[in-house]
Design an enzyme around this catalytic site. Structure first.
Site, short mmCIF file in Angstrom:
data_model
loop_
_atom_site.label_atom_id
_atom_site.label_comp_id
_atom_site.label_asym_id
_atom_site.label_seq_id
_atom_site.Cartn_x
_atom_site.Cartn_y
_atom_site.Cartn_z
N SER A 58 0.83 -1.20 0.00
CA SER A 58 0.00 0.00 0.00
C SER A 58 0.86 1.25 0.00
CB SER A 58 -0.89 0.01 1.24
OG SER A 58 -0.07 0.15 2.38
N LYS A 59 0.25 2.29 -0.48
CA LYS A 59 0.88 3.59 -0.57
C LYS A 59 1.40 4.06 0.78
CE LYS A 59 -1.21 6.56 -3.95
NZ LYS A 59 -2.27 7.48 -4.17
#
Ligand code: GLU
Length: 484
Positions: free
Chosen positions: A254-255
């Site tokens: 994830s970012k």
């Protein structure tokens, strides 16, 4: 029918290119090349709400940056075009009509409010939300009348109420889904565009796709796709669902925990060969103890059988190491071309080509990626040292440190210019005249010039900075950091 392998990468142009998409594109490319097949790029742009201006161009640019090319694409028409789904709407409409005729799809008039209420009631009963099939058996003629009167509608697929849908997956073996758990998927939306599911199946069939290689997140959609192939009476392609990419803590990549866009890696100064090599190993195991593969070697070694089922951890340290390997393999000229913009961005003067080359030779052995050159900004800029490193401070307090530095300044000042050769000569003289050698001689000079106990090649740094800057730095250190 000929049995040419045909694969496709089918991204939706909804923004940046995710690192997982790069892997999907890469595996398709490797598989196609390995099997003398055809690699297709199809733009899946039927979700009009999610389109992002410029995303398609960015995607094409990223693919060519990575060295992934396509035999059929939006800018390279083959016999199966158009390759942009928004230009194929008539084809989808025709196929939706076919399904309705065959009784495998039906019109549905449930409004957003109705569906919302349905969901709430199911939740209250502790059931998983699912379309309840209220229009499954609604008479077709009546439905057509409502449509003629302008009522808005969608078309849904009629999933069999019971039984199971199975398909072999190259990565996971036989996969089985119970039909009763599948939703009557919307195939045609209220805005007249098909959903991903319908367009994807129709296009894979019409484009002669033999293998569907895509991320694991599409696995739950696959039974619906298999049912659609069956409804149409088409051959089902071979599926291969690639394992999830994970953060170091094994949560989904994830970012929040790092960069997920290929652009971010390009911006930070990763090399395409390195990123491709690294991404190839995310979920594919070459079965040998080896990490560095060129694109040709990847093609040679690649097979779907060696793709793992379990998630692949994205280890950025390994990527950094790998990028460093590739960087150091490059010729100096290539390194200069690659690193110059990063030096410039760090505010380092690159106007003199010879000096720039020297700077690159000094820093390239000590960095992994382009943006790392910023760590040498002060040094290459000849800024007066600001020494914080504990070991470096310790070195400057060694008994002979200031004596070495004082003699160094005196001898350097007497020279016309300080070159790598004259620098070595001076050091030799100090050694002889003062009887100081080894670390006691070299370390204080290194620290005074590079602010740390280790760093780029000292003669090279001195050559870059020139006599006056070097003297100013050493004098500054003598005054501010040395004891005696
Ligand atoms: N358009 C889908 C995506 O954005 C394609 C998935 C597939 O390969 O079927 O990833």
């Amino acid at each position: 029918m000929n049995n040419t392998v045909r694969v496709r990468f089918a991204p939706s142009p909804t923004g940046y290119v995710h690192i997982g998409s790069l892997r999907t594109a890469l595996y398709n490319y490797l598989f196609a090349r390995k099997n003398n097949g055809v690699n297709i790029l199809r733009i899946e742009d039927t979700d009009q709400n999610r389109l992002v201006e410029g995303a398609e161009e960015n995607l094409l640019r990223t693919m060519s940056w990575a060295g992934i090319d396509f035999d059929e694409s939006v800018n390279r028409e083959g016999d199966y075009g158009p390759y942009r789904q928004s230009e194929r709407l008539k084809i989808y409409k025709h196929h939706i009509d076919l399904l309705i005729e065959k009784g495998h799809a039906y019109y549905c008039f449930a409004t957003a409010e109705e569906l919302e209420q349905m969901r709430r009631e199911q939740e209250a009963r502790g059931e998983a939300p699912k379309y309840d099939g209220r229009y499954r058996d609604y008479p077709r003629e009546q439905a057509r009348k409502r449509i003629e009167q302008g009522e808005s509608y969608v078309v849904r697929m009629k999933v069999p109420a019971d039984g199971e849908t199975r398909f072999p997956d190259s990565v996971r073996g036989e996969v089985v889904f119970q039909n009763e758990l599948l939703d009557d998927q919307v195939l045609l939306k209220g805005d007249g565009f098909p959903t991903y599911h319908l367009a994807n199946v129709v296009d894979d069939h019409l484009m002669g796709v033999t293998h569907v290689i895509r991320g694991e997140e599409w696995l739950p959609s696959t039974p619906k796709h298999v049912l659609l192939y069956n409804f149409f009476g088409w051959e089902v392609p071979q599926f291969a669902h690639l394992p999830l990419l994970l953060n170091a803590d094994r949560s989904k990549l994830s970012k929040r925990q790092g960069d997920v866009a290929v652009e971010d890696y390009i911006k930070k100064g990763y090399l395409p060969q390195a990123l491709v090599n690294f991404v190839a190993l995310l979920g594919w195991n070459p079965g040998e103890d080896r990490e560095i593969f060129s694109m040709d070697e990847l093609i040679e070694a690649f097979s779907l059988e060696k793709v793992n089922k379990s998630g692949a951890v994205f280890d950025v340290d390994k990527l950094n190491w790998m990028n460093g390997q590739y960087l150091r393999e490059m010729e100096t000229g290539e390194q200069v071309a690659f690193l110059r913009p990063f030096l410039e961005k760090a505010g380092i003067d690159v106007s003199d080509p010879l000096r720039t080359e020297k700077m690159v030779r000094a820093v390239a052995p000590r960095i992994n990626k382009g943006e790392d050159v910023a760590g040498f900004k002060d040094l290459l800029g000849g800024h007066l040292p600001d020494i914080r490193d504990a070991e470096a401070l310790e070195i400057l307090r060694m008994p002979d440190a200031s004596r070495v530095l004082e003699h160094f300044v005196k001898k350097a000042a007497a020279l016309g210019e300080l070159t790598p050769e004259s620098f070595k000569q001076i050091m030799k003289e100090i050694q002889k005249e003062q009887g100081i050698k080894g670390p006691a001689l070299w370390k204080p000079v290194r620290v005074a010039i590079t602010s740390g106990p280790s760093g780029p090649d000292l003669p090279l740094v001195i050559d870059i900075l020139g006599r006056d800057k070097v003297i100013a730095m050493v004098e500054h250190v003598l005054k501010n950091y040395c004891n005696e």
